[in-house]
Design a protein around this motif. Structure first.
Motif, PDB file in Angstrom:
ATOM      1  N   ARG A 136       0.832  -1.201   0.000  1.00 13.23           N
ATOM      2  CA  ARG A 136       0.000   0.000   0.000  1.00 13.23           C
ATOM      3  C   ARG A 136       0.868   1.253   0.000  1.00 13.23           C
ATOM      4  O   ARG A 136       0.609   2.218  -0.737  1.00 13.23           O
ATOM      5  N   PHE A 137       1.920   1.235   0.805  1.00 14.76           N
ATOM      6  CA  PHE A 137       2.842   2.362   0.870  1.00 14.76           C
ATOM      7  C   PHE A 137       3.484   2.613  -0.496  1.00 14.76           C
ATOM      8  O   PHE A 137       3.569   3.760  -0.970  1.00 14.76           O
ATOM      9  N   LEU A 138       3.933   1.547  -1.167  1.00 14.24           N
ATOM     10  CA  LEU A 138       4.565   1.685  -2.475  1.00 14.24           C
ATOM     11  C   LEU A 138       3.569   2.169  -3.524  1.00 14.24           C
ATOM     12  O   LEU A 138       3.897   3.035  -4.352  1.00 14.24           O
ATOM     13  N   GLU A 139       2.353   1.648  -3.481  1.00 18.27           N
ATOM     14  CA  GLU A 139       1.332   2.073  -4.442  1.00 18.27           C
ATOM     15  C   GLU A 139       0.987   3.544  -4.271  1.00 18.27           C
ATOM     16  O   GLU A 139       0.843   4.287  -5.251  1.00 18.27           O
ATOM     17  N   GLU A 140       0.853   3.971  -3.028  1.00 21.06           N
ATOM     18  CA  GLU A 140       0.486   5.368  -2.771  1.00 21.06           C
ATOM     19  C   GLU A 140       1.563   6.331  -3.266  1.00 21.06           C
ATOM     20  O   GLU A 140       1.265   7.483  -3.599  1.00 21.06           O
ATOM     21  N   ASN A 141       2.803   5.849  -3.316  1.00 21.34           N
ATOM     22  CA  ASN A 141       3.905   6.695  -3.769  1.00 21.34           C
ATOM     23  C   ASN A 141       4.316   6.414  -5.213  1.00 21.34           C
ATOM     24  O   ASN A 141       5.309   6.963  -5.696  1.00 21.34           O
ATOM     25  N   HIS A 142       3.535   5.563  -5.884  1.00 19.68           N
ATOM     26  CA  HIS A 142       3.760   5.241  -7.291  1.00 19.68           C
ATOM     27  C   HIS A 142       5.143   4.613  -7.514  1.00 19.68           C
ATOM     28  O   HIS A 142       5.829   4.902  -8.491  1.00 19.68           O
ATOM     29  N   PHE A 143       5.526   3.724  -6.595  1.00 22.13           N
ATOM     30  CA  PHE A 143       6.776   2.990  -6.693  1.00 22.13           C
ATOM     31  C   PHE A 143       6.496   1.590  -7.246  1.00 22.13           C
ATOM     32  O   PHE A 143       5.364   1.105  -7.184  1.00 22.13           O
ATOM     33  N   PRO A 144       7.518   0.898  -7.770  1.00 16.40           N
ATOM     34  CA  PRO A 144       7.320  -0.480  -8.259  1.00 16.40           C
ATOM     35  C   PRO A 144       6.819  -1.398  -7.142  1.00 16.40           C
ATOM     36  O   PRO A 144       7.209  -1.244  -5.983  1.00 16.40           O
TER      37      PRO A 144
END
Length: 372
Positions: free
Chosen positions: A256-264
């Motif tokens: 969720r953290f990665l998705e919210e920051n548009h990371f792989p």
């Protein structure tokens, strides 16, 4: 495919055969996570980062290096970003190449290297591998298949075979030794050599008595079953920490953290990993992704799957159980018969070239007779 919403459906189901604390851990998901309540923490199997630092200082180790074992996937990427934001400190970041990661994991590693450069972070980023089996898991399997090498370092699904009726009976899994041998141990060796060199010493010299290490492993709270120790068995001055567990963060939280920051957000694993799933067992590490993105890697996995059973059934190995890469304990090419049929002829030449290259490499490097 894998989503944040269905992550909790995985709950440990993929490792039900090898998890002795399954009942306790599943019950803990019904309440707010708190690692301090888990038996592994209460029994001292692992300690917090602060407790580890304090224990090293009590031994007189006042110079402590903090290291991130970076796998290129979701949880270690979460820790990487925390470091880049100044929320957690690392002296070294180390990626250990297992020799069997999909290309998209290598691409994610390169993505994070670029991000590190973009934010101006200067922490040394080391890429390493197994010190002897430099070709990683592919080389280990080729040794096992083609020579008298006996050590099998993957958590394959096992079964017993009734040679009279041909019936297959599930028989648990082999230990997940690959993470330790091809990821964690190479990280330890890499940072040890780096620090010795930093202090003007050679790699075979003794570590100064005032130096200690804390290596952070990206296991999350839902993977607490994977924690076996916080003490390196090879080096008394190295401790292993699990920051995401201390933060009570699950795999879903990291994604969720990665998705919210548009990371792989692709999960780290090897293309032949037995924990790849499919259908209603989808946990974000699936065979469909390998088949779609890296069809040749899928065919390599099918070849390994068939070969390890062929060799095991010859009776020349100490392995007693019949091994499978797929949790159904069926041949991988049978589970995905349609996909295999579409790909086999198309990539036959490339697959054969790969097999021949490895046979040549095994004979040249190990000076072993090809016996299987």
């Amino acid at each position: 495919m894998y989503t944040v919403d269905n992550i909790k459906d995985m709950k440990l189901e993929t490792q039900i055969d090898e998890a002795p604390e399954i009942v306790e851990q599943m019950s803990m998901f019904d309440e707010a996570p708190d690692f301090r309540l888990h038996s592994k923490y209460r029994k001292g199997v692992f300690r917090t980062r602060k407790e580890l630092v304090d224990s090293l200082k009590e031994e007189g180790r006042d110079k402590i290096y903090h290291v991130l074992s970076f796998g290129g996937g979701t949880q270690s990427a979460h820790l990487m970003e925390q470091h880049l934001r100044g929320e957690i400190h690392y002296d070294y970041i180390v990626f250990s190449d297992t020799g069997a990661e999909p290309q998209f994991i290598h691409e994610q590693v390169a993505w994070w290297q670029r991000r590190q450069q973009q934010v101006g972070n200067k922490t040394p980023f080391i890429i390493t591998h197994h010190n002897k089996i430099t070709g990683g898991l592919e080389e280990m399997l080729m040794l096992w298949i083609h020579t008298d090498y006996q050590r099998f370092q993957m958590p394959v699904y096992c079964a017993t075979l009734n040679r009279t009726t041909g019936a297959i009976k599930p028989a648990g899994m082999l230990p997940r030794q690959c993470t330790v041998d091809f990821k964690i141990n190479p990280v330890k060796r890499a940072v040890r050599h780096a620090v010795l060199e930093r202090h003007g010493l050679k790699s075979n010299q003794k570590m100064p008595e005032n130096i200690g290490f804390v290596i952070d492993i990206g296991f999350s709270y839902d993977e607490i079953r994977r924690i076996n120790t916080d003490q390196s068995p090879q080096y008394q001055y190295i401790r292993l920490a699990y920051p995401l567990v201390e933060e009570n963060l699950t795999t879903a939280d990291s994604i969720r953290f990665l998705e919210e920051n548009h990371f792989p957000t692709r999960r780290s694993r090897c293309y032949l990993c037995p924990f790849n799933c499919d259908g209603d067992r989808d946990i974000g590490m699936d065979w469909d992704e390998i088949i779609e993105i890296e069809p040749l890697s899928f065919l390599k996995a099918c070849w390994f799957d068939n070969e390890i059973r062929r060799v095991q059934l010859t009776g020349t190995k100490v392995m007693n159980s019949v091994p499978y890469l797929h949790y159904s304990r069926r041949p991988l090419q049978e589970v995905y018969a349609i996909q295999y049929g579409h790909l086999a002829d198309r990539y036959a030449s490339s697959l054969n070239d790969w097999i021949k290259r490895w046979r040549t490499q095994i004979e040249w490097k190990w000076k072993k007779e090809i016996v299987a």
